[in-house]
Motif scaffolding. Structure first.
Motif, PDB file in Angstrom:
ATOM      1  N   ASN A  31     -21.715  28.189 115.900  1.00  0.00           N
ATOM      2  CA  ASN A  31     -22.747  29.176 115.601  1.00  0.00           C
ATOM      3  C   ASN A  31     -22.212  30.597 115.628  1.00  0.00           C
ATOM      4  OD1 ASN A  31     -25.164  30.585 115.320  1.00  0.00           O
ATOM      5  ND2 ASN A  31     -26.295  29.022 116.417  1.00  0.00           N
ATOM      6  N   SER A  32     -21.399  30.917 116.630  1.00  0.00           N
ATOM      7  CA  SER A  32     -20.899  32.275 116.809  1.00  0.00           C
ATOM      8  C   SER A  32     -19.431  32.365 116.427  1.00  0.00           C
ATOM      9  CB  SER A  32     -21.048  32.718 118.270  1.00  0.00           C
ATOM     10  OG  SER A  32     -22.401  32.805 118.629  1.00  0.00           O
ATOM     11  N   LEU A  33     -19.126  33.308 115.552  1.00  0.00           N
ATOM     12  CA  LEU A  33     -17.751  33.593 115.164  1.00  0.00           C
ATOM     13  C   LEU A  33     -17.543  35.094 115.218  1.00  0.00           C
ATOM     14  CD1 LEU A  33     -17.515  31.107 112.216  1.00  0.00           C
ATOM     15  CD2 LEU A  33     -16.050  31.064 114.228  1.00  0.00           C
ATOM     16  N   ALA A  34     -16.389  35.504 115.688  1.00  0.00           N
ATOM     17  CA  ALA A  34     -16.135  36.927 115.848  1.00  0.00           C
ATOM     18  C   ALA A  34     -14.666  37.237 115.609  1.00  0.00           C
ATOM     19  CB  ALA A  34     -16.538  37.379 117.249  1.00  0.00           C
ATOM     20  N   TRP A  35     -14.411  38.502 115.379  1.00  0.00           N
ATOM     21  CA  TRP A  35     -13.055  39.027 115.301  1.00  0.00           C
ATOM     22  C   TRP A  35     -12.886  40.091 116.380  1.00  0.00           C
ATOM     23  CZ3 TRP A  35      -9.154  37.223 112.285  1.00  0.00           C
ATOM     24  CH2 TRP A  35      -9.485  36.395 111.205  1.00  0.00           C
ATOM     25  N   PHE A  36     -11.761  40.034 117.060  1.00  0.00           N
ATOM     26  CA  PHE A  36     -11.343  41.037 118.020  1.00  0.00           C
ATOM     27  C   PHE A  36      -9.975  41.549 117.586  1.00  0.00           C
ATOM     28  CE2 PHE A  36     -14.279  40.679 121.705  1.00  0.00           C
ATOM     29  CZ  PHE A  36     -15.019  39.582 121.285  1.00  0.00           C
ATOM     30  N   ARG A  37      -9.544  42.653 118.168  1.00  0.00           N
ATOM     31  CA  ARG A  37      -8.200  43.143 117.891  1.00  0.00           C
ATOM     32  C   ARG A  37      -7.623  43.768 119.150  1.00  0.00           C
ATOM     33  NH1 ARG A  37      -9.657  48.226 113.810  1.00  0.00           N
ATOM     34  NH2 ARG A  37     -10.617  49.579 115.393  1.00  0.00           N
ATOM     35  N   GLN A  38      -6.299  43.745 119.193  1.00  0.00           N
ATOM     36  CA  GLN A  38      -5.604  44.309 120.344  1.00  0.00           C
ATOM     37  C   GLN A  38      -4.399  45.097 119.858  1.00  0.00           C
ATOM     38  OE1 GLN A  38      -4.418  41.492 123.385  1.00  0.00           O
ATOM     39  NE2 GLN A  38      -4.291  43.105 124.916  1.00  0.00           N
ATOM     40  N   ALA A  39      -4.451  46.394 120.063  1.00  0.00           N
ATOM     41  CA  ALA A  39      -3.324  47.259 119.732  1.00  0.00           C
ATOM     42  C   ALA A  39      -2.327  47.230 120.882  1.00  0.00           C
ATOM     43  CB  ALA A  39      -3.801  48.683 119.481  1.00  0.00           C
ATOM     44  N   SER A  40      -1.096  47.570 120.573  1.00  0.00           N
ATOM     45  CA  SER A  40      -0.035  47.547 121.570  1.00  0.00           C
ATOM     46  C   SER A  40      -0.385  48.478 122.737  1.00  0.00           C
ATOM     47  CB  SER A  40       1.278  47.976 120.929  1.00  0.00           C
ATOM     48  OG  SER A  40       2.316  47.973 121.879  1.00  0.00           O
ATOM     49  N   GLY A  41      -0.338  47.942 123.945  1.00  0.00           N
ATOM     50  CA  GLY A  41      -0.613  48.733 125.128  1.00  0.00           C
ATOM     51  C   GLY A  41      -2.072  48.961 125.422  1.00  0.00           C
ATOM     52  N   LYS A  42      -2.945  48.361 124.632  1.00  0.00           N
ATOM     53  CA  LYS A  42      -4.387  48.553 124.817  1.00  0.00           C
ATOM     54  C   LYS A  42      -5.084  47.226 125.074  1.00  0.00           C
ATOM     55  CE  LYS A  42      -4.754  52.790 122.125  1.00  0.00           C
ATOM     56  NZ  LYS A  42      -5.517  53.503 121.063  1.00  0.00           N
ATOM     57  N   GLU A  43      -6.310  47.313 125.546  1.00  0.00           N
ATOM     58  CA  GLU A  43      -7.089  46.116 125.779  1.00  0.00           C
ATOM     59  C   GLU A  43      -7.653  45.585 124.465  1.00  0.00           C
ATOM     60  OE1 GLU A  43      -8.646  47.079 130.333  1.00  0.00           O
ATOM     61  OE2 GLU A  43     -10.084  46.839 128.688  1.00  0.00           O
ATOM     62  N   ARG A  44      -7.937  44.294 124.465  1.00  0.00           N
ATOM     63  CA  ARG A  44      -8.547  43.676 123.296  1.00  0.00           C
ATOM     64  C   ARG A  44      -9.964  44.231 123.118  1.00  0.00           C
ATOM     65  NH1 ARG A  44      -7.839  37.274 122.841  1.00  0.00           N
ATOM     66  NH2 ARG A  44      -5.753  38.029 123.368  1.00  0.00           N
ATOM     67  N   GLU A  45     -10.312  44.511 121.874  1.00  0.00           N
ATOM     68  CA  GLU A  45     -11.624  45.087 121.609  1.00  0.00           C
ATOM     69  C   GLU A  45     -12.350  44.335 120.503  1.00  0.00           C
ATOM     70  OE1 GLU A  45     -11.254  49.127 120.274  1.00  0.00           O
ATOM     71  OE2 GLU A  45     -10.264  48.578 118.407  1.00  0.00           O
ATOM     72  N   PHE A  46     -13.656  44.382 120.585  1.00  0.00           N
ATOM     73  CA  PHE A  46     -14.517  43.714 119.624  1.00  0.00           C
ATOM     74  C   PHE A  46     -14.455  44.413 118.270  1.00  0.00           C
ATOM     75  CE2 PHE A  46     -18.148  41.584 117.951  1.00  0.00           C
ATOM     76  CZ  PHE A  46     -18.948  42.529 117.348  1.00  0.00           C
ATOM     77  N   VAL A  47     -14.494  43.616 117.200  1.00  0.00           N
ATOM     78  CA  VAL A  47     -14.503  44.165 115.845  1.00  0.00           C
ATOM     79  C   VAL A  47     -15.776  43.766 115.097  1.00  0.00           C
ATOM     80  CG1 VAL A  47     -13.352  44.183 113.603  1.00  0.00           C
ATOM     81  CG2 VAL A  47     -11.985  44.178 115.709  1.00  0.00           C
ATOM     82  N   ALA A  48     -16.056  42.441 115.041  1.00  0.00           N
ATOM     83  CA  ALA A  48     -17.201  41.995 114.245  1.00  0.00           C
ATOM     84  C   ALA A  48     -17.676  40.636 114.729  1.00  0.00           C
ATOM     85  CB  ALA A  48     -16.833  41.918 112.766  1.00  0.00           C
ATOM     86  N   TYR A  49     -18.966  40.351 114.472  1.00  0.00           N
ATOM     87  CA  TYR A  49     -19.583  39.086 114.901  1.00  0.00           C
ATOM     88  C   TYR A  49     -20.493  38.562 113.808  1.00  0.00           C
ATOM     89  CZ  TYR A  49     -22.911  36.033 117.352  1.00  0.00           C
ATOM     90  OH  TYR A  49     -23.699  34.973 117.727  1.00  0.00           O
ATOM     91  N   SER A  50     -20.491  37.222 113.668  1.00  0.00           N
ATOM     92  CA  SER A  50     -21.375  36.571 112.709  1.00  0.00           C
ATOM     93  C   SER A  50     -22.017  35.357 113.362  1.00  0.00           C
ATOM     94  CB  SER A  50     -20.578  36.126 111.469  1.00  0.00           C
ATOM     95  OG  SER A  50     -21.389  35.358 110.602  1.00  0.00           O
TER      96      SER A  50
END
Length: 126
Positions: A31-50
């Motif tokens: 039911n839930s799908l999402a994208w996250f991203r993590q830049a070098s030296g940073k915490e993973r962050e939310f991008v999008a959810y469906s």
């Protein structure tokens, strides 16, 4: 469930990329799908959810109007279309999933997701 992300690469600022995330099981059951991203030296962050059933997609403020999440259940694949990419978008992008629909208040919480893909690197040059 295994998720396999692909489609990353090197792109110039202002360019576009489409990421794909292939599920090992029928996407209809996730039911839930999402994208996250993590830049070098940073915490993973939310991008999008469906969500599979009802409701509009959700996006981080930083990508609204430029990124689009979509799902093709017949292909067991969720996509992230990224337009007008910016150098700050350089990161490893991860897809994530959960069987149940998530409440709006927790969709950006990575701990709410059960399954994760291995990540695909996006590099945006200035």
């Amino acid at each position: 469930v295994q998720l396999q992300a692909s489609g990353g690469g090197l792109v110039q600022a202002g360019g576009s990329l489409r990421l794909s995330c292939l599920a090992s099981e029928r996407l209809f059951n996730i039911n839930s799908l999402a994208w996250f991203r993590q830049a070098s030296g940073k915490e993973r962050e939310f991008v999008a959810y469906s969500t599979r059933w009802g409701g509009s997609p959700d996006y981080a403020d930083s990508v609204k109007g430029r990124f689009t999440i979509s799902r093709a259940d017949a292909k067991d694949t969720v996509y992230l279309q990224m337009n007008d990419l910016k150098p700050e978008g350089t990161a490893v992008y991860f897809c994530a999933g959960r069987q149940n629909r998530l409440a709006l208040s927790v969709r950006a919480n990575q701990g709410a997701y059960t399954w994760w893909g291995q990540g695909t690197l996006v590099t945006v040059s200035s």
